[in-house]
Structure formats: structure tokens, C-alpha cells
Enzyme design. Structure first.
Site, PDB file in Angstrom:
ATOM      1  N   TYR A   1       1.713 -17.348   4.880  1.00 50.05           N
ATOM      2  CA  TYR A   1       0.429 -17.953   5.261  1.00 50.05           C
ATOM      3  C   TYR A   1      -0.383 -18.356   4.025  1.00 50.05           C
ATOM      4  O   TYR A   1      -1.261 -19.205   4.101  1.00 50.05           O
ATOM      5  CB  TYR A   1      -0.403 -17.000   6.131  1.00 50.05           C
ATOM      6  CG  TYR A   1       0.155 -16.752   7.505  1.00 50.05           C
ATOM      7  CD1 TYR A   1       1.303 -17.396   7.960  1.00 50.05           C
ATOM      8  CD2 TYR A   1      -0.471 -15.858   8.375  1.00 50.05           C
ATOM      9  CE1 TYR A   1       1.818 -17.151   9.220  1.00 50.05           C
ATOM     10  CE2 TYR A   1       0.043 -15.616   9.643  1.00 50.05           C
ATOM     11  CZ  TYR A   1       1.197 -16.257  10.051  1.00 50.05           C
ATOM     12  OH  TYR A   1       1.705 -16.016  11.300  1.00 50.05           O
TER      13      TYR A   1
ATOM     14  N   ASP B   1       0.234  -8.889  18.106  1.00 51.98           N
ATOM     15  CA  ASP B   1      -0.143  -9.501  19.392  1.00 51.98           C
ATOM     16  C   ASP B   1       0.733  -8.960  20.518  1.00 51.98           C
ATOM     17  O   ASP B   1       0.250  -8.677  21.620  1.00 51.98           O
ATOM     18  CB  ASP B   1       0.002 -11.028  19.334  1.00 51.98           C
ATOM     19  CG  ASP B   1      -1.321 -11.706  18.996  1.00 51.98           C
ATOM     20  OD1 ASP B   1      -2.222 -11.005  18.475  1.00 51.98           O
ATOM     21  OD2 ASP B   1      -1.464 -12.918  19.248  1.00 51.98           O
TER      22      ASP B   1
ATOM     23  N   ASP C   1       1.452 -10.523  12.302  1.00 54.50           N
ATOM     24  CA  ASP C   1       0.664 -11.381  13.189  1.00 54.50           C
ATOM     25  C   ASP C   1       1.300 -11.392  14.572  1.00 54.50           C
ATOM     26  O   ASP C   1       0.650 -11.179  15.599  1.00 54.50           O
ATOM     27  CB  ASP C   1       0.642 -12.806  12.580  1.00 54.50           C
ATOM     28  CG  ASP C   1      -0.282 -13.742  13.310  1.00 54.50           C
ATOM     29  OD1 ASP C   1      -1.053 -13.274  14.172  1.00 54.50           O
ATOM     30  OD2 ASP C   1      -0.225 -14.959  13.028  1.00 54.50           O
TER      31      ASP C   1
ATOM     32  N   LYS D   1      13.014  -8.313   7.363  1.00 57.06           N
ATOM     33  CA  LYS D   1      14.186  -9.104   7.742  1.00 57.06           C
ATOM     34  C   LYS D   1      15.101  -9.110   6.516  1.00 57.06           C
ATOM     35  O   LYS D   1      15.441 -10.155   5.949  1.00 57.06           O
ATOM     36  CB  LYS D   1      13.728 -10.522   8.147  1.00 57.06           C
ATOM     37  CG  LYS D   1      14.806 -11.401   8.750  1.00 57.06           C
ATOM     38  CD  LYS D   1      15.197 -11.008  10.155  1.00 57.06           C
ATOM     39  CE  LYS D   1      16.317 -11.900  10.679  1.00 57.06           C
ATOM     40  NZ  LYS D   1      16.934 -11.396  11.916  1.00 57.06           N
TER      41      LYS D   1
ATOM     42  N   ASP E   1      13.458  -8.510  14.401  1.00 56.20           N
ATOM     43  CA  ASP E   1      13.900  -8.888  15.748  1.00 56.20           C
ATOM     44  C   ASP E   1      14.110  -7.650  16.606  1.00 56.20           C
ATOM     45  O   ASP E   1      13.749  -7.614  17.785  1.00 56.20           O
ATOM     46  CB  ASP E   1      15.156  -9.768  15.692  1.00 56.20           C
ATOM     47  CG  ASP E   1      16.138  -9.362  14.610  1.00 56.20           C
ATOM     48  OD1 ASP E   1      15.810  -8.477  13.801  1.00 56.20           O
ATOM     49  OD2 ASP E   1      17.252  -9.921  14.571  1.00 56.20           O
TER      50      ASP E   1
END
Ligand code: NAD
Length: 356
Positions: free
Chosen positions: A142, A251, A247, A191, A223
Site C-alpha cells: 500500500y 475484515d 486488511d 506467504k 490462504d
């Protein structure tokens, strides 16, 4: 104890929900013999209207001078047509940056009275959901370079993701420190089978883990983490991860606990000053109608007491009062279910304050 809190009511439902959180903080101050001094400042749309800027310098100065910052929410349709860098949300990003906040904490906790509101199967919800997502907030993709160029006659977009060792180290340390005050388990999500940034993340996380022998540590691929959050959320205590993974996972984690109106957050940097806000936005569709759920903001105030003021009993008193109000079957519209009593924002807030 005397503490100064910079208060940003913000836009939309912001003023209504912050009003209730302040009422609850006052009840805590009275019960525990503290003095909280509130310094109200402008941010977002309200600041644009008053000063032309989404984050006036005076706001940053007041927040830097305070012991903690409590925020409602910013933004709304009135300011949506402004250019990207002039919009209310930019004010919030600038404030986070100005305060050096690199750790975002989001609890995923299912209140037993709201178990039916969880989209998870009853037996999974019944095992208990009470974990904290610690997300790196000012690094990663980001904040990397973004570019779009024409290559061989077609557009090609690139976003750069990078992490330096010290950026990983400080956030992982935050997670371990918090885990020491909880159930002493840290799950680091990455990851590492694909990304270099993740391999570095894992290397640093394992080094920090060795400093905390009391804390159970595990790595999990992102994942798999996304699956485990819905399959067996009871296994998690503190989950720490980089900006984009955090992020998305935070959520997902909030959704399994029911309404978005219930969930608080904290953003921390060096030292004890933090920014505390509910995870939802300014909900312009219900603003000014006494329909907003103030609990996310009230629980943000509890996090403020816990993380910035080290007032553990006071924070627990707020959480217990929320529990009791829910056990009395009081519900705002967003979490209403059959057999419960529909109340407005003000009534929910005053009930919780009275239960302190
Ligand atoms: P939102 O979170 O404001 O609203 C989404 C839905 O959830 C709406 O139906 C709303 O009524 C409901 N909702 C949200 N909070 C609620 C509460 N406390 N009680 C009851 N219902 C609640 O998201 P959005 O509609 O996408 O965004 C609205 C504005 O908020 C936009 O301008 C957006 O940029 C801004 N925003 C601000 C923040 C922030 O200040 N941190 C975060 C997200 C969005």
C-alpha cells in the site's frame, strides 16, 4: 490519574457515537477517580468545511500533545467529488502517518448474546471467538511505488511491495507484548512459499519468537489463515501480519462476530499514544437519526484505556457493561433480532454508561 484525550467527532454518525463514548468515559472517570480532559479537534469533512484542509496542522499538534486520540469516523457524500488528495479520508491517513502509527489492532470477539448474529455455524461460534489481528499499517504494497505505463501497446500496472527488517521487528514485537497479556499464543501470517517479503517476515518473526519462550508461536500461510478463521476461529489468540493481508483478514475476522457497528480498533506507534476508532465508516445513510450503534466507539474507548493508559480494570468495566446491556436484550437496528428491544444510539450509550 489525569489524562488528555484528543477527540475527533468527524462526519456522519461520528458526533452521535463519540458523544456516547464520552458519556461512558465520564462514568469510568467518576467510578475510578480519574480526570479525563477532552480536547475536541477537527478532521475530515468537518475540517475541510471549516479550514479547507482535511487535516489542519492544529489537529495534528493537538493529537501529538494528547495522551490518546478518540475518533468517530470521517467522510461522506458531500466531499466525494473532491480530488483524491483533498478528500476527508486523506486527512485520516495523514493523521496516522503524522502520529507514526504502525500497528493496527482489531479484536474479533463474539459476544455470547450476539452468537446468533454470527454467520458461522452455531457449533463453530459456540467454541468461542476471541482473537486479535495485529496488522502492519504503514508499509508493504500500500505504501510502495505505484505506476502504470504503456508497454508494447498495452497498459501495464505495477505496485511494489517491500519490507525492511526493522519494520517487521517492531510490529511482531507489538504482537508478542500483547500476547503476554492474553492467552500467550501468536500466529504469524505470511506467504513465505511465494514472496521474498514474507520469507524475510518469517525469519524476523522466528527471531523475535525466541525472545518470548512463554508464548506459543506458529507460522501460517495467508490462504490457510483465511480458511481457518471460518473453520476454527477458537484456535487463534493474536494474529500478526503485513498490511494487505491484515486488511483482508481483519475484515473477514470482524464479519464472523456479527455487526460492523460493534467492532473497535486501535492504532499504535512508539510509546503509549494511540488512535482509537470503530472500524466502520461515517454511515451517512443513518446519520442524525439516532440509529447508529455506538458500541464500536465505546469499545474503542475501552481499548484506549487499556493500551494507552494501562487502565486494565477500567477497560474491563466498559466491556462488562456492554456485555450486560446486550444481555438485557437491548439492540440497535443493525444487530436487532426477534425478541429483543430496539433502542437508539443515545439510549444504548446511556444504558452502558449507567452499567459502569
Ligand atoms: P460505512 O461503514 O459507513 O457503512 C456501511 C453500512 O454499515 C451502512 O449501511 C451503514 O449504515 C452501516 N453502519 C456502519 N456503521 C454503523 C453503526 N455504527 N451502526 C449501524 N450501522 C452502521 O461504509 P460506507 O458506506 O462504505 O462509507 C461511508 C463513508 O464513510 C464514506 O465516505 C467512506 O469513505 C467513509 N469511511 C470512513 C472510515 C473511517 O473514518 N475510518 C472507514 C470506512 C469508510
Amino acid at each position: 490519574m489525569q489524562k488528555t484525550i484528543a477527540v475527533i467527532k468527524g462526519d456522519g454518525i461520528g458526533p452521535e457515537i463519540v458523544e456516547q463514548a464520552l458519556q461512558v468515559l465520564q462514568a469510568v472517570a467518576q467510578k475510578f477517580g480519574h480526570t479525563f480532559v477532552y480536547n475536541q479537534v477537527l478532521l475530515g469533512g468537518a475540517a475541510i468545511d471549516a479550514t479547507g484542509e482535511a487535516m489542519p496542522q492544529a489537529t495534528l499538534d493537538a493529537c501529538l500533545a494528547a495522551d490518546a486520540v478518540l475518533l468517530g469516523a470521517v467522510g461522506g457524500p458531500k466531499w466525494e467529488n473532491l480530488p483524491g488528495d483533498k478528500r476527508p479520508e486523506k486527512g485520516l491517513l495523514a493523521l496516522r502517518k503524522g502520529l507514526g502509527l504502525y500497528a493496527n489492532l482489531r479484536p474479533a470477539r463474539l459476544f455470547s448474546a450476539l452468537a446468533a448474529a454470527s454467520p458461522l455455524r452455531a457449533d463453530i461460534a459456540a467454541a468461542g471467538i476471541d482473537f486479535l489481528v495485529v496488522r502492519e499499517l504503514i508499509g508493504g504494497v500500500y505504501f510502495g511505488e505505484h505506476s502504470t505505463a504503456m508497454v508494447n501497446g498495452e497498459k501495464k500496472a505495477t505496485d511494489v511491495m517491500s519490507y525492511a527488517e526493522d519494520e517487521v521487528e517492531r510490529i511482531v514485537r507489538t504482537a508478542f507484548t500483547i500476547a503476554m497479556g492474553r492467552r500467550k499464543k501468536v500466529t504469524s501470517v505470511d506467504k513465505a512459499n511465494v514472496l521474498d517479503t514474507s520469507r524475510l517476515w518469517r525469519e524476523v518473526a522466528e527471531k523475535i519468537a525466541a525472545e518470548y519462550p512463554e508464548v506459543t508461536y506458529e507460522n501460517m500461510l495467508v490462504d490457510n489463515a483465511a480458511m481457518q478463521i471460518v473453520k476454527n476461529p477458537a484456535q487463534f489468540d493474536v494474529m500478526v501480519t503485513e498490511n494487505m493481508f491484515g486488511d483482508i483478514l481483519s475484515d473477514e475476522a470482524s464479519m464472523i462476530t456479527g455487526s460492523i457497528g460493534m467492532i473497535p480498533s486501535a492504532s499504535l506507534g512508539e510509546g503509549t499514544r494511540g488512535l482509537y476508532e470503530p472500524i466502520h465508516g461515517s454511515a451517512p445513510d443513518i446519520a442524525g437519526q439516532d440509529k447508529a450503534n455506538p458500541v464500536g466507539t465505546i469499545l474503542s474507548a475501552a481499548m484506549l484505556l487499556r493500551h494507552s493508559f494501562n487502565m486494565q480494570a477500567e477497560a474491563a468495566a466498559i466491556e462488562a457493561a456492554v456485555d450486560k446491556a446486550l444481555a438485557q436484550n437491548l439492540r440497535t437496528g443493525d444487530m436487532m433480532s426477534e425478541g429483543c428491544v430496539l433502542v437508539g444510539c443515545a439510549k444504548m450509550g446511556s444504558t452502558i454508561a449507567a452499567l459502569i
